[in-house]
Design a protein around this motif. Sequence first.
Motif, PDB file in Angstrom:
ATOM      1  N   PRO A 184      41.258  40.845  29.440  1.00 42.78           N
ATOM      2  CA  PRO A 184      40.050  40.090  29.084  1.00 42.78           C
ATOM      3  C   PRO A 184      39.651  39.104  30.177  1.00 42.78           C
ATOM      4  O   PRO A 184      40.422  38.822  31.105  1.00 42.78           O
ATOM      5  CB  PRO A 184      40.469  39.351  27.805  1.00 42.78           C
ATOM      6  CG  PRO A 184      41.956  39.248  27.893  1.00 42.78           C
ATOM      7  CD  PRO A 184      42.423  40.475  28.614  1.00 42.78           C
ATOM      8  N   GLU A 185      38.448  38.588  30.047  1.00 38.77           N
ATOM      9  CA  GLU A 185      37.947  37.583  30.978  1.00 38.77           C
ATOM     10  C   GLU A 185      38.823  36.345  30.930  1.00 38.77           C
ATOM     11  O   GLU A 185      39.313  35.935  29.868  1.00 38.77           O
ATOM     12  CB  GLU A 185      36.505  37.222  30.600  1.00 38.77           C
ATOM     13  CG  GLU A 185      35.872  36.182  31.507  1.00 38.77           C
ATOM     14  CD  GLU A 185      34.494  35.770  31.027  1.00 38.77           C
ATOM     15  OE1 GLU A 185      33.679  35.340  31.855  1.00 38.77           O
ATOM     16  OE2 GLU A 185      34.228  35.882  29.805  1.00 38.77           O
ATOM     17  N   ARG A 186      39.013  35.727  32.106  1.00 33.59           N
ATOM     18  CA  ARG A 186      39.762  34.476  32.211  1.00 33.59           C
ATOM     19  C   ARG A 186      38.883  33.427  32.900  1.00 33.59           C
ATOM     20  O   ARG A 186      37.756  33.698  33.285  1.00 33.59           O
ATOM     21  CB  ARG A 186      41.039  34.683  33.030  1.00 33.59           C
ATOM     22  CG  ARG A 186      41.991  35.737  32.485  1.00 33.59           C
ATOM     23  CD  ARG A 186      43.203  35.840  33.377  1.00 33.59           C
ATOM     24  NE  ARG A 186      44.106  36.915  32.984  1.00 33.59           N
ATOM     25  CZ  ARG A 186      45.188  37.269  33.662  1.00 33.59           C
ATOM     26  NH1 ARG A 186      45.503  36.627  34.770  1.00 33.59           N
ATOM     27  NH2 ARG A 186      45.952  38.264  33.248  1.00 33.59           N
ATOM     28  N   THR A 187      39.450  32.257  33.093  1.00 31.73           N
ATOM     29  CA  THR A 187      38.737  31.208  33.817  1.00 31.73           C
ATOM     30  C   THR A 187      38.562  31.593  35.278  1.00 31.73           C
ATOM     31  O   THR A 187      37.513  31.358  35.878  1.00 31.73           O
ATOM     32  CB  THR A 187      39.493  29.869  33.718  1.00 31.73           C
ATOM     33  OG1 THR A 187      39.638  29.521  32.342  1.00 31.73           O
ATOM     34  CG2 THR A 187      38.742  28.766  34.441  1.00 31.73           C
ATOM     35  N   ASP A 188      39.583  32.207  35.883  1.00 29.48           N
ATOM     36  CA  ASP A 188      39.505  32.649  37.265  1.00 29.48           C
ATOM     37  C   ASP A 188      38.664  33.917  37.366  1.00 29.48           C
ATOM     38  O   ASP A 188      38.529  34.672  36.402  1.00 29.48           O
ATOM     39  CB  ASP A 188      40.902  32.912  37.826  1.00 29.48           C
ATOM     40  CG  ASP A 188      41.751  31.651  37.863  1.00 29.48           C
ATOM     41  OD1 ASP A 188      41.182  30.558  37.825  1.00 29.48           O
ATOM     42  OD2 ASP A 188      42.992  31.781  37.924  1.00 29.48           O
ATOM     43  N   ILE A 189      38.137  34.175  38.554  1.00 33.74           N
ATOM     44  CA  ILE A 189      37.307  35.350  38.803  1.00 33.74           C
ATOM     45  C   ILE A 189      38.206  36.544  39.135  1.00 33.74           C
ATOM     46  O   ILE A 189      39.018  36.475  40.061  1.00 33.74           O
ATOM     47  CB  ILE A 189      36.343  35.109  39.978  1.00 33.74           C
ATOM     48  CG1 ILE A 189      35.474  33.873  39.723  1.00 33.74           C
ATOM     49  CG2 ILE A 189      35.479  36.334  40.229  1.00 33.74           C
ATOM     50  CD1 ILE A 189      34.544  34.003  38.557  1.00 33.74           C
ATOM     51  N   LEU A 190      38.057  37.631  38.394  1.00 34.12           N
ATOM     52  CA  LEU A 190      38.764  38.866  38.721  1.00 34.12           C
ATOM     53  C   LEU A 190      37.932  39.587  39.788  1.00 34.12           C
ATOM     54  O   LEU A 190      36.923  40.221  39.493  1.00 34.12           O
ATOM     55  CB  LEU A 190      38.935  39.741  37.474  1.00 34.12           C
ATOM     56  CG  LEU A 190      39.623  41.088  37.685  1.00 34.12           C
ATOM     57  CD1 LEU A 190      41.010  40.923  38.308  1.00 34.12           C
ATOM     58  CD2 LEU A 190      39.720  41.852  36.361  1.00 34.12           C
ATOM     59  N   GLU A 191      38.370  39.494  41.041  1.00 30.71           N
ATOM     60  CA  GLU A 191      37.607  40.068  42.148  1.00 30.71           C
ATOM     61  C   GLU A 191      37.713  41.583  42.201  1.00 30.71           C
ATOM     62  O   GLU A 191      36.724  42.288  42.391  1.00 30.71           O
ATOM     63  CB  GLU A 191      38.110  39.506  43.474  1.00 30.71           C
ATOM     64  CG  GLU A 191      37.767  38.064  43.724  1.00 30.71           C
ATOM     65  CD  GLU A 191      38.113  37.687  45.148  1.00 30.71           C
ATOM     66  OE1 GLU A 191      37.199  37.671  45.991  1.00 30.71           O
ATOM     67  OE2 GLU A 191      39.299  37.421  45.426  1.00 30.71           O
ATOM     68  N   ARG A 192      38.928  42.096  42.068  1.00 27.95           N
ATOM     69  CA  ARG A 192      39.136  43.535  42.177  1.00 27.95           C
ATOM     70  C   ARG A 192      40.484  43.871  41.552  1.00 27.95           C
ATOM     71  O   ARG A 192      41.285  42.988  41.248  1.00 27.95           O
ATOM     72  CB  ARG A 192      39.099  43.986  43.639  1.00 27.95           C
ATOM     73  CG  ARG A 192      40.222  43.470  44.490  1.00 27.95           C
ATOM     74  CD  ARG A 192      40.059  43.830  45.943  1.00 27.95           C
ATOM     75  NE  ARG A 192      38.982  43.081  46.546  1.00 27.95           N
ATOM     76  CZ  ARG A 192      39.134  41.889  47.111  1.00 27.95           C
ATOM     77  NH1 ARG A 192      40.326  41.306  47.112  1.00 27.95           N
ATOM     78  NH2 ARG A 192      38.127  41.257  47.640  1.00 27.95           N
ATOM     79  N   ALA A 193      40.727  45.150  41.396  1.00 27.90           N
ATOM     80  CA  ALA A 193      41.999  45.619  40.860  1.00 27.90           C
ATOM     81  C   ALA A 193      42.330  46.955  41.497  1.00 27.90           C
ATOM     82  O   ALA A 193      41.453  47.653  42.024  1.00 27.90           O
ATOM     83  CB  ALA A 193      41.938  45.744  39.335  1.00 27.90           C
ATOM     84  N   GLY A 194      43.586  47.327  41.468  1.00 27.06           N
ATOM     85  CA  GLY A 194      44.016  48.612  41.989  1.00 27.06           C
ATOM     86  C   GLY A 194      45.166  49.149  41.169  1.00 27.06           C
ATOM     87  O   GLY A 194      45.919  48.382  40.553  1.00 27.06           O
ATOM     88  N   ILE A 195      45.275  50.464  41.108  1.00 28.79           N
ATOM     89  CA  ILE A 195      46.417  51.101  40.451  1.00 28.79           C
ATOM     90  C   ILE A 195      47.357  51.594  41.534  1.00 28.79           C
ATOM     91  O   ILE A 195      46.972  52.383  42.409  1.00 28.79           O
ATOM     92  CB  ILE A 195      45.968  52.269  39.559  1.00 28.79           C
ATOM     93  CG1 ILE A 195      45.110  51.742  38.402  1.00 28.79           C
ATOM     94  CG2 ILE A 195      47.171  53.033  39.015  1.00 28.79           C
ATOM     95  CD1 ILE A 195      44.586  52.824  37.486  1.00 28.79           C
ATOM     96  N   VAL A 196      48.571  51.091  41.494  1.00 27.20           N
ATOM     97  CA  VAL A 196      49.608  51.502  42.438  1.00 27.20           C
ATOM     98  C   VAL A 196      50.842  51.851  41.622  1.00 27.20           C
ATOM     99  O   VAL A 196      51.315  51.039  40.831  1.00 27.20           O
ATOM    100  CB  VAL A 196      49.937  50.382  43.443  1.00 27.20           C
ATOM    101  CG1 VAL A 196      50.938  50.894  44.476  1.00 27.20           C
ATOM    102  CG2 VAL A 196      48.681  49.871  44.124  1.00 27.20           C
TER     103      VAL A 196
END
Length: 720
Positions: free
Chosen positions: A348-360
Motif C-alpha cells: 500500500p501507499e506510504r508516506t515515502d515515495i515508492l519510486e520503482r520496484a524490481g523482481i529479483v
Amino acid sequence: MNRLWWLVGGLSLALAGPITAEPMPEITYPETRRDSIVEDHFGEHIADPYRWLEADVRNAPEVADWVARENAVTESYLDSLPHRARFAERIRAFMDFERFGLPTKAGKRYFYTRNTGLQPQAQLFVRKGLDGDPRLLLDPNAWAKDGATALDAWEPSEHGRYLLYSVQDGGTDWRILRVLDVKSGETLADEIRWAKFTALAWVGEEGFLYSRFPAPEEGAAFQSLNYDQAVYFHRLGTPQDADERVYATPDHPDYGHSARVTQDGRLVVITSHVGTDARYEVHVIDLAHRKRDGWKAQPLVTGFEDDWKLVEGAGQHLWFVTNRDAPRYRLVSIDLADPSPDWTEIVPERTDILERAGIVGDQLVLNYMRDAASHAEIIGLDGSPGRTLALNGIGTASGFRGKPGDAETFYAFTSFNCPASIYRMNIRTGESMPFAEPSLCYDPGAYLVEQRFYTSRDGTRVPMFIVRSKAIAEAGKPVPTLLYGYGGFDVALTPGFSATRMAWLEAGGAFALANLRGGGEYGREWHDAGRRENKQNVFDDFIAAGEFLVAQGIAKKDGLAIQGGSNGGLLVGAVVNQRPDLFAAAVAQVGVMDMLRFDRFTAGRYWVDDYGYPDREADFRILRGYSPYHNIHDGVDYPAILVTTADTDDRVVPGHSFKYTAALQAADLGDKPRLIRIETRAGHGSGKPTDKAIEEGADILAFLAQWTGLSLDWQPRSEK
C-alpha cells in the motif's frame, strides 16, 4: 602517474574580509538585427523582434554568422578570466578515475560500461561470468574524431547472443539502432533510422521492438514537431522498410508509445502517453498467440489518468507501481489469466515515495525516496515483510535490476561528495559486496552534506541540500554559494556527484540544491503545486531558497549565484527577471525562454502538460507573466548572466537561448555581462564528450567565481 591534489584545509580563503569582483573590460556585443514583428495575443500586442534567430543554424547563414560573432565575444571574455585554466585542471582531476556502469546479466554473460577516467566516451565490455576476463565489445571513441558520437542505450538478447544498441551523434535526440554479434564482435547489417524516445525490447532472439517517427522532411530534422510515433518489430537480417508496425494510433498522432517485453518473453507491454505528464494507457500483447492473432493489443489501462510503471511479468501475471488512488505510489499486480482480472494491492501507499520496484529471484526490491534521498527494502512477492537495505548516508540508490530466478542484483550509490560505487547484492541474504569502487584524488570526508528545510512565500516547507567543506562550515562565515534548481515535470532532484561542483567546493564555495515544487520529490500533489497556473510557486520556492541561504549566513549577500538547465534554465530566466537584486550571477543552460512559442518545435508540444497552451487565453495570461524573453526589465541592474546552449539541441531548440540573449544585450541592465556560450556538435546534454564537459564546466565556474567574489588561492597539499 603523479598528480598534485588539494584538500580544503590547504586553501587560503580570506574569509575575514570583504571580497569583491574586479571590474572587467567593457564588452561590445555583436549587432543583432531587430525586426518589426508584432502579434495580437488576446488583445495584447506583443513584439518578437528576434524571431529570425529561431531558424536552424545549419540552414540559415545569417543565424550562423550571429552565432560565430557571439561566440567570439564570449570566448574572448571567458579566456580572460583569471581562474579558468585552474578550474579546467581541477575538473579534469576530479573526473580522472575509473568509472563503471551497472552490469546487466544475459545468460552467463555480464555487460557493463567503463571509462578509464578521461576517455571521451565510456566503452562497453562483456565478461563470461563475474570472474571472467573483460572483453571490449564497443568503443564509441573510435566512431568520431571529435568524440561527439556516443553509445546511448543498449540491451542484450535473452541469452546474450546479440546486443542491440543505440547511437547518438552530436547530441541530437535522434538515434541510430544497430546490432552486434556478441561472440564474434561483428556488427550486423541491421540498421534503424529515425528512432527517438524509444525503449529497446528483444522478442526472443529473432528481433526487437522499438519506437520511431516518420522520417522528417529534408532540412527539418532538428526543428519539426514530432508526431505519429509508432512501435515497430524488426526481424534480424531484414531491411528497415520491411519492419512490421506493431502499435500505432493514426487517429491520435499526438500519442507516443514505447514497448517492453517481460523477462520470460511472454508479454509485450505497450505504454502510451500524450504529453510529459505521468498519465498513461497500457496495452498488452500475448506473444504466445502471435501466430494466430498477430500483434493484437488488448487494453489493460485506458483514460490517461494515472502513472503505471511496469515492474515485471511472469506468465500472464504483471506487477506495476502506480499512483492510482495513491499519490505517493503503491505496488499492485494483476493476473490476466483470471476470467475477470482485477488489481490486487501488494504494497500500500506510504508516506515515502515508492519510486520503482524490481523482481529479483523470488523477492521484490522496493526503491523509496524520503525527502529526496533514497532507501530500499526487500520483501516477498506477496508483500510479506522483509528487510531494509542499509545505504551509506544521504544519497541516491539506483539499479536493482533482475528477473525471477536470479540470485543477485546490482545497484549504485552516490552522493554529492562521492561518485557512484557499484555493489553486488545476494538477494537471499541481503549481503552487499563492492563490484566497482572509485579511487579518488580527494577525501570525501572533508565535505559536509546536510539537508535543511526552509519556508517559501506561501508557508510551504521546502527541502534543500547544502554541501560545503567541513572547514568552511566550522568557520561559520558566509561564502560564495551556487544554488541549483529545476522544479518541473515531476522530476525529483536527488544527491549525485559532479566533478564541476567538486571543483567549486574545493575552491571554497558552497553548493545548494533546492527541491522545488513542480518536481517529483513528494508525489502528485508536489508536482501539481508547481505547474500551469501554479508555476509561480516554483519561482517563489527558488527565491526563498536564496533568501534562506543569505539569512542563515551560508551565502554571501553579494555572492549568491544560480544555475539551472532546460526547465531549470526557464527557472533561472524567470527569477532573474523577478528578483535581479538577489543574485550576483546566473547561468541559464539550454533553457525554455519563449513561453509563447515553445510548443512549435520538436518535442515542445509535449510540455503543455506542465506549462499550459499558449493559444488558450487563460494559459497565455500565465505564460506571458513569467516568460523570460518577454519580461526583461529595461533600466534595472541585473546580475551577470551566462546563457549556454548547443547547435544540435533538438529538445529545447537553441532559438530560445538566442532570442533571450539578444533581448538581454539590447536592454539597459547595468554593467555586468550578458553572454551566450554556444557549443557545436552538442545537444541538450547527453552524449557530450569528456573534454567538452570539462571546458564548459571551467567556463561556468570561472564566470561565477568572477562575479560572486570567490577568492581562490590553491595551495598544493600533498602528492598522490
